[in-house]
Structure formats: C-alpha cells, structure tokens
Enzyme design. Structure first.
Site, PDB file in Angstrom:
ATOM      1  N   PRO A  36       0.833  -1.208   0.000  1.00 45.66           N
ATOM      2  CG  PRO A  36       0.030  -1.009   2.178  1.00 45.66           C
ATOM      3  CD  PRO A  36       0.746  -1.954   1.265  1.00 45.66           C
ATOM      4  N   GLY A  70      -3.904   3.235   1.682  1.00 51.07           N
ATOM      5  CA  GLY A  70      -4.763   3.353   2.840  1.00 51.07           C
ATOM      6  C   GLY A  70      -6.049   4.090   2.494  1.00 51.07           C
ATOM      7  CG  HIS A 181      -2.014   1.363   8.025  1.00 47.55           C
ATOM      8  ND1 HIS A 181      -0.862   0.988   8.699  1.00 47.55           N
ATOM      9  CD2 HIS A 181      -1.633   2.348   7.168  1.00 47.55           C
ATOM     10  CE1 HIS A 181       0.161   1.714   8.251  1.00 47.55           C
ATOM     11  NE2 HIS A 181      -0.284   2.535   7.324  1.00 47.55           N
ATOM     12  N   GLY A 182      -2.152  -1.345  10.996  1.00 47.38           N
ATOM     13  CA  GLY A 182      -1.765  -1.278  12.399  1.00 47.38           C
ATOM     14  C   GLY A 182      -0.302  -0.957  12.578  1.00 47.38           C
ATOM     15  CG  HIS A 184       4.189   2.460   9.065  1.00 42.07           C
ATOM     16  ND1 HIS A 184       3.799   2.310   7.760  1.00 42.07           N
ATOM     17  CD2 HIS A 184       5.063   1.439   9.303  1.00 42.07           C
ATOM     18  CE1 HIS A 184       4.402   1.269   7.223  1.00 42.07           C
ATOM     19  NE2 HIS A 184       5.180   0.732   8.139  1.00 42.07           N
ATOM     20  CE1 TYR A 186      -0.790   7.701   9.620  1.00 45.07           C
ATOM     21  CE2 TYR A 186       0.410   5.764   8.860  1.00 45.07           C
ATOM     22  CZ  TYR A 186       0.126   7.113   8.763  1.00 45.07           C
ATOM     23  OH  TYR A 186       0.758   7.888   7.820  1.00 45.07           O
TER      24      TYR A 186
END
Length: 380
Positions: A36, A70, A181-182, A184, A186
C-alpha cells in the site's frame, strides 16, 4: 555481478516468486504483493477510472495480490488528506467496486487497506472532516501530551464498528480480503505502543492490555465477514519519523503482542521492516527479520516488506523524498527459499515499473526500470 550470476538470480527469482499461495478464500497466483502506498488521487475520496486502471496495470503484469493505498473508515477523525480515498459512502464504494472488477479481469487479487490515522497528523494539518485529532491517550508520537483528544469508550466502540462495517462492505463488493493498517504510528499502533498508550482502563497498561483495542477490532470484523474471508494485519516496530523506536524489544514481547491478534482472527501478518535484510533481534544470534520472527512466533502466513528491489535505503517515508535504482534481490531469495516468510510486498520499485512482476517472473531482471520521484507525479 557477472552475466552468469545475474542469470542465476533471475532464474531463482522466477522460481521462488511464481509459486501460487492460498490465503483463506483468496487464491493468489504468485508470491508478489503490491504494498500500500498513499497516492492522493481520489477527489472527494472517490477512486476513479484512473485509480482502477492504475491497479489493473499491476494485475495485468502478474502482481499476485494488490493491497490498496490506505483508505479511511467511516469515523470523523479517521483522516486528514482530502484526496485520500475513503471506504464509506455510496460513490466511494461504487468507485472501489470498479477497481475490484478491473483487477479481477486480469486475474489478480485485491484487498483494501483500512485506515484510521488517530493522533498522527503533520503539524498544521487540518482535520478531515472537521473533527479533532484523537488517540488512545491524546499523546503524540514524540511523547508530547495534549496533542489531541483522549478517546472515550464511546469513541473506541465507534471506531471498531467503523472498521467492521468497512470489512463487511469490502466482502460485499468483491474484494479478496482486507488489510488493517496497524503500523507506522497510526491508530491501531498507537494503542499497541507504550509511548502513546498511557490508559489506565482495560485498553492500557501491560502489553496484553494494550492489544485489547486491536483484538476487539479484529473480533468485530470476524463477526461481519465469512470465516474464510482473509483478514491481514500490517504492523511495524518503527513509527513514522521515529525509526529507532520499537514496539517489542525481544521475541518474548513480540509474541505477547502477536499471539492475541492471531487468536482473535488475524489470518496473516504484514510485517513492515524498513530493510528486509536486517536481523530483528541480533542479540538472539538469529538473522531472522521481523517477518521471519512473526512466522516463527505465530505460525501464521506472513508478508515481508522493506526496500525490496531498491539499491539504497530510504531516509524518509515520503514516496517522492528519495531516489533509488533496482538492485539484486538475491538476499531476499535466500530468505524466501528458507520459508522464513510466505509473500513479498514491493512498494516503490513496483510504483516505478508496473511490469515489475512480469519481468521478475520471466527472467528479465535486466529490464527493470529504476525508481525516481517522477513515478509519483501521476497514477502511472
């Protein structure tokens, strides 16, 4: 590298990466995954015909699994960039349905990456839509308190419901799975990380408690989708602009994070390392990278990612912030052939060269196009 050595690497790459793989109901034709990458080409959050063509080009050239950029869930504080696609709303989901159709027409598989930015916004970035920045404790990635609002139990319930509804919509319109998206820094990662999670309720405290938000989120998704609909979780040790921090200092702590997630229903992990060749816990004497450790600790399928196909390591998370050319992937093949991980995600190299998979799978490494910032100027 001599011509003979290059030919050997090329043949190894074609053999190792061409093997099909099954992930739940998703039948992947090979081991190559498009990572992504935020592109910001979706006015009003709607992916258009250019987005469908962009993803379809990679599928047509043999990329086995595409993970979209994302795309934000239906929560007031989920994003901050107006041209980032959303995964809610009639027009937005209709746009995504066309993307799915285009990718499937070329034999590829595709999953949306479902996203909530939480507290992580660039300085001065406006809310999107008009809403406060929120996080588990209102603490910024650098440890600054009061950078946003601390989430209430009502906020937590609303976000979990938004992710679950997005996953159900993804299955309904034909996606082959979802990625959460778990990583970096976030929102999901903010709950997992001690620096940004200072809660004293059931969602904070020790490692097991800090996984509660993510495990409840995964469980809620599992209730909304078919048992064999794949749920992938992307995670990382490092955080945006904070490359030396770690979610887990040793394998035991990493296992404490990942095991509850696997038990909650994560089918595969996307282990984001900045350099795929770096040992994650060198003090153990093992050269396993973060993906290798993830598979060893959970037994789940794992995607590796991190500078695949690039000749130099990036010093920024921006797609346009650095330049690199394609280098040998021999070190990657060594690990893949040892089954340290199952799938290989390619980011910038595939962004620059839509035919990256086709060339690698057909012994044409010498034809690969180097990455440069021009590759981000359009949906090429």
């Amino acid at each position: 590298m001599t011509r003979q050595e290059n030919n050997t690497v090329s043949t190894r790459a074609a053999t190792a990466l061409s093997r099909p793989f099954t992930l739940g109901s998703a039948k992947l034709p090979n081991r190559i995954v498009m990572a992504p990458m935020t592109r910001q080409y979706s006015p009003d959050g709607i992916p258009g015909e250019d987005a469908a063509a962009y993803y379809a080009r990679r599928a047509a050239a043999g990329t086995g699994l595409i993970i979209t950029e994302g795309t934000t869930v239906d929560h007031r504080s989920a994003g901050y960039l107006d041209r980032v696609p959303r995964f809610h709303g009639e027009e937005q989901l209709a746009g995504w349905a066309k993307v799915v159709e285009a990718v499937h027409a070329h034999g590829g598989a595709i999953m949306p990456q479902l996203w909530h930015v939480g507290i992580r916004r660039p300085a001065g970035a406006p809310p999107f839509p008009d809403a406060p920045s929120v996080g588990p404790s209102g603490i910024a990635l650098d440890g600054t308190p009061g950078a946003g609002e601390t989430m209430t139990r009502s906020d937590i319930d609303a976000v979990i419901a938004a992710f679950a509804e997005a996953a159900r919509a993804a299955e309904r319109i034909g996606f082959d799975g979802v990625e959460l998206h778990g990583a970096h820094g976030y929102l999901i990662d903010q709950f997992l990380w001690e620096r940004t999670n200072r809660r004293t309720d059931a969602y904070g405290g020790d490692l097991a408690s800090r996984t509660a938000f993510a495990t409840e989120l995964v469980s809620a998704i599992r209730e909304k989708v078919a048992p064999d609909f794949p749920v992938v979780l992307r995670f990382s040790q490092w955080k945006g602009e904070h490359y030396d921090v770690r979610l887990a200092e040793d394998p035991k702590r990493l296992e404490a994070v990942l095991t509850p997630l696997a038990e909650a229903g994560v089918d595969a992990f996307h282990a984001s390392g900045r350099r795929y060749w770096r040992p994650e816990f060198p003090d153990t004497g093992s050269d396993l990278n973060i993906a290798g450790w993830t598979k060893k600790l959970t037994g789940k399928p794992v995607i590796t990612v991190g500078s695949v196909g690039l000749d130099s390591a990036f010093q920024t998370t921006s797609l346009s912030g650095a330049k690199a050319a394609v280098d040998s992937i021999e070190r990657l093949l060594d690990r893949l052939e040892r089954d340290e991980f199952d799938l290989v995600a390619v980011g910038r190299a595939l962004l620059a060269d839509p035919q990256w998979a086709e060339k690698v799978l057909n012994d044409r490494l010498d034809e690969l196009i180097p990455f440069n910032r021009d590759a981000v100027e359009s949906l090429h």
